[in-house]
Design a protein around this motif. Sequence first.
Motif, PDB file in Angstrom:
ATOM      1  N   GLN A  76      -8.333   0.117   8.300  1.00  0.00           N
ATOM      2  CA  GLN A  76      -8.253  -1.290   7.674  1.00  0.00           C
ATOM      3  C   GLN A  76      -9.459  -1.662   6.920  1.00  0.00           C
ATOM      4  O   GLN A  76     -10.721  -1.928   7.528  1.00  0.00           O
ATOM      5  CB  GLN A  76      -8.084  -2.004   8.698  1.00  0.00           C
ATOM      6  CG  GLN A  76      -7.512  -3.610   8.035  1.00  0.00           C
ATOM      7  CD  GLN A  76      -6.807  -4.443   9.199  1.00  0.00           C
ATOM      8  OE1 GLN A  76      -6.259  -4.179   9.890  1.00  0.00           O
ATOM      9  NE2 GLN A  76      -7.590  -5.747   9.165  1.00  0.00           N
ATOM     10  N   LEU A  82      -3.723  -1.444   6.292  1.00  0.00           N
ATOM     11  CA  LEU A  82      -3.169  -0.305   5.529  1.00  0.00           C
ATOM     12  C   LEU A  82      -1.732   0.160   6.260  1.00  0.00           C
ATOM     13  O   LEU A  82      -0.957   0.578   5.693  1.00  0.00           O
ATOM     14  CB  LEU A  82      -4.050   0.794   5.420  1.00  0.00           C
ATOM     15  CG  LEU A  82      -5.220   0.575   4.537  1.00  0.00           C
ATOM     16  CD1 LEU A  82      -6.134   1.779   4.386  1.00  0.00           C
ATOM     17  CD2 LEU A  82      -4.750   0.155   3.247  1.00  0.00           C
ATOM     18  N   GLU A  85       0.664  -2.130   5.091  1.00  0.00           N
ATOM     19  CA  GLU A  85       0.996  -1.877   3.500  1.00  0.00           C
ATOM     20  C   GLU A  85       2.106  -0.478   3.480  1.00  0.00           C
ATOM     21  O   GLU A  85       2.725  -0.512   2.791  1.00  0.00           O
ATOM     22  CB  GLU A  85      -0.237  -1.617   2.852  1.00  0.00           C
ATOM     23  CG  GLU A  85      -1.133  -2.629   2.475  1.00  0.00           C
ATOM     24  CD  GLU A  85      -0.541  -4.066   1.855  1.00  0.00           C
ATOM     25  OE1 GLU A  85       0.348  -3.671   0.917  1.00  0.00           O
ATOM     26  OE2 GLU A  85      -0.628  -5.209   2.256  1.00  0.00           O
ATOM     27  N   VAL A 114      -1.451   7.044   5.753  1.00  0.00           N
ATOM     28  CA  VAL A 114      -2.630   6.310   5.387  1.00  0.00           C
ATOM     29  C   VAL A 114      -3.619   7.546   5.878  1.00  0.00           C
ATOM     30  O   VAL A 114      -3.765   7.798   7.157  1.00  0.00           O
ATOM     31  CB  VAL A 114      -2.907   5.179   6.088  1.00  0.00           C
ATOM     32  CG1 VAL A 114      -4.183   4.559   5.787  1.00  0.00           C
ATOM     33  CG2 VAL A 114      -1.859   4.382   5.860  1.00  0.00           C
ATOM     34  N   SER A 119      -8.816   3.689   1.970  1.00  0.00           N
ATOM     35  CA  SER A 119      -7.769   2.704   1.550  1.00  0.00           C
ATOM     36  C   SER A 119      -6.821   2.966   0.556  1.00  0.00           C
ATOM     37  O   SER A 119      -6.526   2.539  -0.392  1.00  0.00           O
ATOM     38  CB  SER A 119      -8.767   1.340   0.565  1.00  0.00           C
ATOM     39  OG  SER A 119      -9.835   1.030   1.493  1.00  0.00           O
ATOM     40  N   LEU A 121      -3.014   5.086  -0.105  1.00  0.00           N
ATOM     41  CA  LEU A 121      -1.762   5.445   0.542  1.00  0.00           C
ATOM     42  C   LEU A 121      -1.164   6.564  -0.178  1.00  0.00           C
ATOM     43  O   LEU A 121      -1.607   6.875  -1.678  1.00  0.00           O
ATOM     44  CB  LEU A 121      -0.646   4.337   0.175  1.00  0.00           C
ATOM     45  CG  LEU A 121      -0.974   2.930   0.897  1.00  0.00           C
ATOM     46  CD1 LEU A 121       0.071   1.987   0.586  1.00  0.00           C
ATOM     47  CD2 LEU A 121      -1.068   3.336   2.505  1.00  0.00           C
TER      48      LEU A 121
END
Length: 437
Positions: A76, A82, A85, A114, A119, A121
């Motif tokens: 994170q 994340l 997300e 992840v 950061s 994806l």
Amino acid sequence: MSLPPDRPVHRSGADLGDHLALLRRRWLLFLGCFLAGGTVGLAIMRVTPPAYTATTYVLVTSVGVPEPGNQVTSRQREQLNLDTEAQIAQSAVVATRAAAQAGTADLEPVEVSVPPNSSVLTISVTAAEPGDAALQSRAYAQAYLEHRADSARAEIAAQQQLVAVKLRQANAALSTVIGELPALPRGGPEHTRAALRQTVLSRQVAVLTQKYDALKTVTVTPGEVISAATPPQDPSSPSLPLHLGSGLMAGLLIGAAAAQARDRLDTRLRTAADVERLTGLPVLADVTRPLDHGALHELSSAVLASCPGKRLLVKAVPPALGGTPVAVPLAANVPLAVLDGTDVGDLARADAALLLIGLDGADASDVASTVRLLSRQSVPIIGAVTTTDLTPEPVRAPRGQHTSLGKLVASGEIETGIGARTTAPMHPMRRPPGSAT
């Protein structure tokens, strides 16, 4: 020593050595299942249609007003969660947007992961065609970014509306206080309180105005695609290592189970170890015809240590094997009357019995039948002798054509009353020390 009359004894292997011995006994079945498993794995790989995987990499950035509850961790960055997300990118809302962008309602499932300490994806889609996989992966990425941007704008608008309401309330309260101040006597407590409240409300209006202006100038940047998916050249599945390895592993497990089941159901006696494992009888010697000196010496020592009486019956399994090949040389080496079972009274006179088991010619049920026969006559079994020479004993001539040799005893005397006929050549017989000549 005797067997249970109902069924042969099965000793379950409790350590690695027992299992390896079982696989050595059933190696052909085990190897067949192992190779069959590998063949089935290859066959499944051949009939499985190819699939292609395309991946889009998305760099996620912060949007809107930071939330104080999020902590910075290896997964994170800053105020980004994340893992959350990644779940949003796989949601039905994003899938609906992606379907509209891809121009199809039949989208393949998406996989979002992840990478550690990033950061980013990774949005992957697997489809039957490489072009469809790349198109849907890009559609999912674009739909996720648009959804994230719309969500951020909606949140900012809601915060602006809330701040505007508070700012109007603060301005109204400040105007009221300012209007009341001239009518209040200077230096009085009411004037002091009104002046203090005016100061507080002025600061509150300033803070709310600053926050409102900050919300109006927030730039919404949900992230960006740093690597768009392209049609893959090679299929991601089927995979030769996966299918072949899975088939071989399944064959190994099935082969081990089949070998175990086959071993427990098979009662054929093929080795001396099978005799001990399936019948529970100790194997005193493993011999062939004729008995060599070393095997005869060990057998004689074991018989003398185990026989509880003076008369030992050698019982052949199967009966056609005959007990003479062991009875004759054994009688010349032990101070016992060795009965070979040719006389009808041998079973009744025996004090103990020794089983001569022909390997590959008998199974555990044959031995169990013989054990039950001896048990009914209360004849204990001291052990077994195994042989691989399955030549049947020669058919004896009618009584009277040969001279009756009687029973072989250590003293060299002939007991014609309990004698047994034999055509085998006589061996020199030992005499106990001090016996009469």
